[in-house]
Design a protein around this motif. Structure first.
Motif, PDB file in Angstrom:
ATOM      1  N   PHE A  65       0.839  -1.191   0.000  1.00  0.00           N
ATOM      2  CA  PHE A  65       0.000   0.000   0.000  1.00  0.00           C
ATOM      3  C   PHE A  65       0.877   1.244   0.000  1.00  0.00           C
ATOM      4  N   ALA A  66       0.378   2.275  -0.640  1.00  0.00           N
ATOM      5  CA  ALA A  66       1.105   3.534  -0.735  1.00  0.00           C
ATOM      6  C   ALA A  66       0.229   4.656  -0.197  1.00  0.00           C
ATOM      7  N   VAL A  67       0.872   5.682   0.342  1.00  0.00           N
ATOM      8  CA  VAL A  67       0.167   6.811   0.955  1.00  0.00           C
ATOM      9  C   VAL A  67       0.427   8.051   0.117  1.00  0.00           C
ATOM     10  N   GLU A  68      -0.625   8.581  -0.461  1.00  0.00           N
ATOM     11  CA  GLU A  68      -0.472   9.708  -1.382  1.00  0.00           C
ATOM     12  C   GLU A  68       0.091  10.949  -0.700  1.00  0.00           C
ATOM     13  N   THR A  69      -0.224  11.156   0.571  1.00  0.00           N
ATOM     14  CA  THR A  69       0.217  12.377   1.253  1.00  0.00           C
ATOM     15  C   THR A  69       1.693  12.342   1.637  1.00  0.00           C
ATOM     16  N   THR A  70       2.282  11.159   1.713  1.00  0.00           N
ATOM     17  CA  THR A  70       3.699  11.055   2.076  1.00  0.00           C
ATOM     18  C   THR A  70       4.585  10.634   0.914  1.00  0.00           C
ATOM     19  N   GLY A  71       3.991  10.018  -0.116  1.00  0.00           N
ATOM     20  CA  GLY A  71       4.778   9.537  -1.246  1.00  0.00           C
ATOM     21  C   GLY A  71       5.554   8.275  -0.935  1.00  0.00           C
ATOM     22  N   ILE A  72       5.102   7.516   0.066  1.00  0.00           N
ATOM     23  CA  ILE A  72       5.830   6.328   0.522  1.00  0.00           C
ATOM     24  C   ILE A  72       4.940   5.096   0.367  1.00  0.00           C
ATOM     25  N   TYR A  73       5.562   3.962   0.015  1.00  0.00           N
ATOM     26  CA  TYR A  73       4.813   2.702  -0.005  1.00  0.00           C
ATOM     27  C   TYR A  73       5.379   1.754   1.054  1.00  0.00           C
ATOM     28  N   CYS A  74       4.515   0.862   1.549  1.00  0.00           N
ATOM     29  CA  CYS A  74       4.849   0.025   2.703  1.00  0.00           C
ATOM     30  C   CYS A  74       4.316  -1.387   2.522  1.00  0.00           C
ATOM     31  N   ARG A  75       4.755  -2.266   3.418  1.00  0.00           N
ATOM     32  CA  ARG A  75       4.145  -3.584   3.558  1.00  0.00           C
ATOM     33  C   ARG A  75       2.941  -3.464   4.488  1.00  0.00           C
ATOM     34  N   PRO A  76       1.974  -4.380   4.439  1.00  0.00           N
ATOM     35  CA  PRO A  76       0.785  -4.257   5.293  1.00  0.00           C
ATOM     36  C   PRO A  76       1.082  -4.184   6.784  1.00  0.00           C
ATOM     37  N   SER A  77       2.156  -4.801   7.253  1.00  0.00           N
ATOM     38  CA  SER A  77       2.437  -4.826   8.688  1.00  0.00           C
ATOM     39  C   SER A  77       3.265  -3.640   9.163  1.00  0.00           C
ATOM     40  N   CYS A  78       3.426  -2.631   8.345  1.00  0.00           N
ATOM     41  CA  CYS A  78       4.252  -1.476   8.714  1.00  0.00           C
ATOM     42  C   CYS A  78       3.794  -0.904  10.066  1.00  0.00           C
ATOM     43  N   ALA A 137       4.121   2.037  11.273  1.00  0.00           N
ATOM     44  CA  ALA A 137       3.812   3.467  11.270  1.00  0.00           C
ATOM     45  C   ALA A 137       2.313   3.693  11.515  1.00  0.00           C
ATOM     46  N   VAL A 138       1.958   4.922  11.817  1.00  0.00           N
ATOM     47  CA  VAL A 138       0.552   5.279  12.049  1.00  0.00           C
ATOM     48  C   VAL A 138      -0.269   4.946  10.800  1.00  0.00           C
ATOM     49  N   THR A 139      -1.404   4.297  10.998  1.00  0.00           N
ATOM     50  CA  THR A 139      -2.239   3.903   9.868  1.00  0.00           C
ATOM     51  C   THR A 139      -2.780   5.129   9.150  1.00  0.00           C
ATOM     52  N   PRO A 140      -2.557   5.230   7.837  1.00  0.00           N
ATOM     53  CA  PRO A 140      -3.059   6.390   7.098  1.00  0.00           C
ATOM     54  C   PRO A 140      -4.568   6.335   6.913  1.00  0.00           C
ATOM     55  N   LYS A 141      -5.154   7.461   6.589  1.00  0.00           N
ATOM     56  CA  LYS A 141      -6.585   7.495   6.313  1.00  0.00           C
ATOM     57  C   LYS A 141      -6.889   6.753   5.016  1.00  0.00           C
ATOM     58  N   ARG A 142      -8.035   6.118   4.990  1.00  0.00           N
ATOM     59  CA  ARG A 142      -8.407   5.292   3.841  1.00  0.00           C
ATOM     60  C   ARG A 142      -8.372   6.071   2.541  1.00  0.00           C
ATOM     61  N   ARG A 143      -8.788   7.290   2.562  1.00  0.00           N
ATOM     62  CA  ARG A 143      -8.871   8.046   1.307  1.00  0.00           C
ATOM     63  C   ARG A 143      -7.495   8.363   0.721  1.00  0.00           C
ATOM     64  N   ASN A 144      -6.438   8.229   1.546  1.00  0.00           N
ATOM     65  CA  ASN A 144      -5.087   8.533   1.068  1.00  0.00           C
ATOM     66  C   ASN A 144      -4.300   7.305   0.633  1.00  0.00           C
ATOM     67  N   VAL A 145      -4.944   6.139   0.710  1.00  0.00           N
ATOM     68  CA  VAL A 145      -4.225   4.881   0.465  1.00  0.00           C
ATOM     69  C   VAL A 145      -4.529   4.338  -0.928  1.00  0.00           C
ATOM     70  N   ARG A 146      -3.452   3.870  -1.578  1.00  0.00           N
ATOM     71  CA  ARG A 146      -3.586   3.154  -2.848  1.00  0.00           C
ATOM     72  C   ARG A 146      -2.915   1.799  -2.704  1.00  0.00           C
ATOM     73  N   PHE A 147      -3.425   0.793  -3.437  1.00  0.00           N
ATOM     74  CA  PHE A 147      -2.914  -0.567  -3.300  1.00  0.00           C
ATOM     75  C   PHE A 147      -2.251  -1.029  -4.594  1.00  0.00           C
ATOM     76  N   TYR A 148      -1.207  -1.849  -4.435  1.00  0.00           N
ATOM     77  CA  TYR A 148      -0.448  -2.348  -5.581  1.00  0.00           C
ATOM     78  C   TYR A 148      -0.129  -3.827  -5.391  1.00  0.00           C
ATOM     79  N   ALA A 149      -0.086  -4.544  -6.505  1.00  0.00           N
ATOM     80  CA  ALA A 149       0.215  -5.974  -6.451  1.00  0.00           C
ATOM     81  C   ALA A 149       1.696  -6.236  -6.246  1.00  0.00           C
TER      82      ALA A 149
END
Length: 461
Positions: A23-36, A38-50
């Motif tokens: 998953f990636a966070v549009e407001t930070t420009g960072i992508y992570c693994r699901p178990s990251c 860090a503070v969980t981002p808001k749903r509207r800011n999250v994008r998912f990638y295979a």
């Protein structure tokens, strides 16, 4: 999984899905693994990638806390026999770096355009982007664990130029190569010199029943090529490797188990490894082979859930959660060993194996290449010839059905031996134990059921 389900996995920091999606966070420009953590981002800011490559292609940088580039690969690539699954296994073996996209396409029997289209449609990234993501991970490992010069690392990781290497590292990690190396040196572990080997952590998801794997490797070890030392729970497996650019010696340590989290879920873990390579360009290939040998991309949650629902297997699964179906570090070598057995294999090593330039302890030889065994007049010669001329292909992208048919056409290879080769050398997770009736409910994990029955003493190998 739909996106709402994926977000719930992110919200609960569920390590079961590390590597299955990012998953990636549009407001930070960072992508992570699901178990990251860090503070969980808001749903509207999250994008998912295979894939990590798809996130990188959309302009996101890798998180420095959770290191999403280091997660286990998706278990789907081992299960799937289609072109996407085969392509991912080949890319993981470094084929694009060695032979280019045309070489990948040729091995798959498709045009380069068809491969590009299918990978992009399903994974959001083509073969070049997927290989680039893998190269960047290799570069980070070498920067942070060795004292190799930056120029050497650039070409060892598969980059065409130092400039391309620098640009990619900055784009993916938001750091220069020197900054990545300096950050590692500020930690507790000092990077190793090339002569000391490359220390690695080979990640896996969920519980890992390492004792059963090391038991098997110890029973099968061929003197001169492999050895297992230490006591149960603290053993080290070592072996020689024949690699595209040179040779190597790998050492992998047993870990007694993975601690449960407070929620009761297994967070996953890793096996400690050390690689000594004559050419660092072989790092990606060597790591891929060790991961296949130890079945580190498996999804034990899916396997245990399916097999644990069966009345016969339920007590076996409960007794051995996270049991793996080991593969092999060299598919052609394994096929020969499966045919002739351990005693003859040891003789072949001494007679035809290449002696290492620098033997290390009990490791003295490489297992002989098929071409060195073709003069045998019996089944061994027939198999060696078929492997040497490509009649039988056992590489990570081989078509498993075609390989099985080609093996069965050779003299001396019965259905049981071919089943073992398909399960181990080709990494097929769904091979039924020979001579055993298996219900459809065991699919697609019959190879794991086979391992459970072996571990319980209900079958012989």
């Amino acid at each position: 999984m739909d996106e709402d389900t994926r977000y719930e996995a992110v919200r609960s920091r569920d390590a079961r899905f590390d590597g299955e999606f990012f998953f990636a966070v549009e407001t930070t420009g960072i992508y992570c693994r699901p178990s990251c953590p860090a503070v969980t981002p808001k749903r509207r800011n999250v994008r998912f990638y295979a894939t990590a490559a798809a996130a990188q292609g959309s302009g996101f940088r890798a998180c420095r806390r959770c290191r999403p580039d280091a997660v286990p690969g998706s278990a789907d690539w081992n299960v799937r026999a289609d072109v996407v699954g085969r392509a991912m296994r080949l890319i993981g073996d470094g084929i694009v770096d060695r032979e280019g996209v045309s070489g990948l396409a040729g091995r798959l029997g498709y045009s380069a355009r068809q491969v590009q289209r299918q990978l992009t449609a399903e994974l959001g990234a083509g073969p070049v982007a997927l290989a680039r993501a893998q190269r960047s991970h290799t570069a980070r490992v070498l920067l942070q664990t060795t004292d190799l010069a930056v120029t050497e690392i650039a070409f060892a990781a598969g980059f065409a130029s130092v400039r391309q290497f620098n640009d990619t590292v900055r784009e993916i990690y938001a750091s220069t190569p020197s900054e990545l190396r300096a950050a590692a040196r500020s930690g507790a572990r000092r990077p190793a010199t090339p002569t000391a080997g490359i220390p690695l952590r080979l990640a896996h998801r969920g519980p890992y029943r390492s004792g059963a794997v090391f038991d098997l490797l110890e029973r099968e070890a061929v003197p001169g090529v492999e050895e297992v030392s230490g006591t149960p729970g603290r053993r080290t497996y070592r072996r020689t490797l024949r690699l595209p650019h040179g040779t190597g010696i790998a050492a992998v340590g047993e870990r007694p188990g993975t601690t449960r989290t407070t929620s009761g879920a297994h967070p996953g873990g890793w096996l400690d490894a050390q690689l000594h390579l004559t050419d660092p360009r072989d790092l990606t290939t060597a790591v891929g082979r060790l991961r296949r040998l130890f079945d580190l991309a498996a999804d034990p949650y899916a396997v245990d859930e399916r097999l644990g629902a069966d009345a016969r297997l339920a007590p076996l699964v409960a007794a051995r959660p996270g049991l793996r179906s080991p593969g092999t570090a060299d598919a052609e070598e394994f096929a020969v060993r499966a045919l002739v057995g351990p005693t003859v294999s040891a003789t072949l090593v001494q007679r035809y194996g290449k002696t290492l330039d620098a033997p290390c302890g009990g490791l003295t030889h490489l297992f002989p290449e098929p071409a060195a065994l073709t003069e045998d007049d019996g089944p061994l010669g027939a198999l060696a010839t078929a492997l040497a001329d490509g009649t039988v292909r056992l590489d990570p992208g081989a078509d498993r059905d075609h390989a099985q048919h080609a093996l069965l056409a050779l003299p001396g290879l019965d259905t049981r031996t071919v089943a073992v080769v398909r399960a181990r050398a080709l990494g097929d997770p769904d091979i039924a134990p020979p001579g055993t009736e298996t219900p459809d409910t065991w699919r697609p994990w019959r190879s794991y059921a086979w391992q459970h029955l072996l571990a319980a003493g209900e079958l012989e190998y």
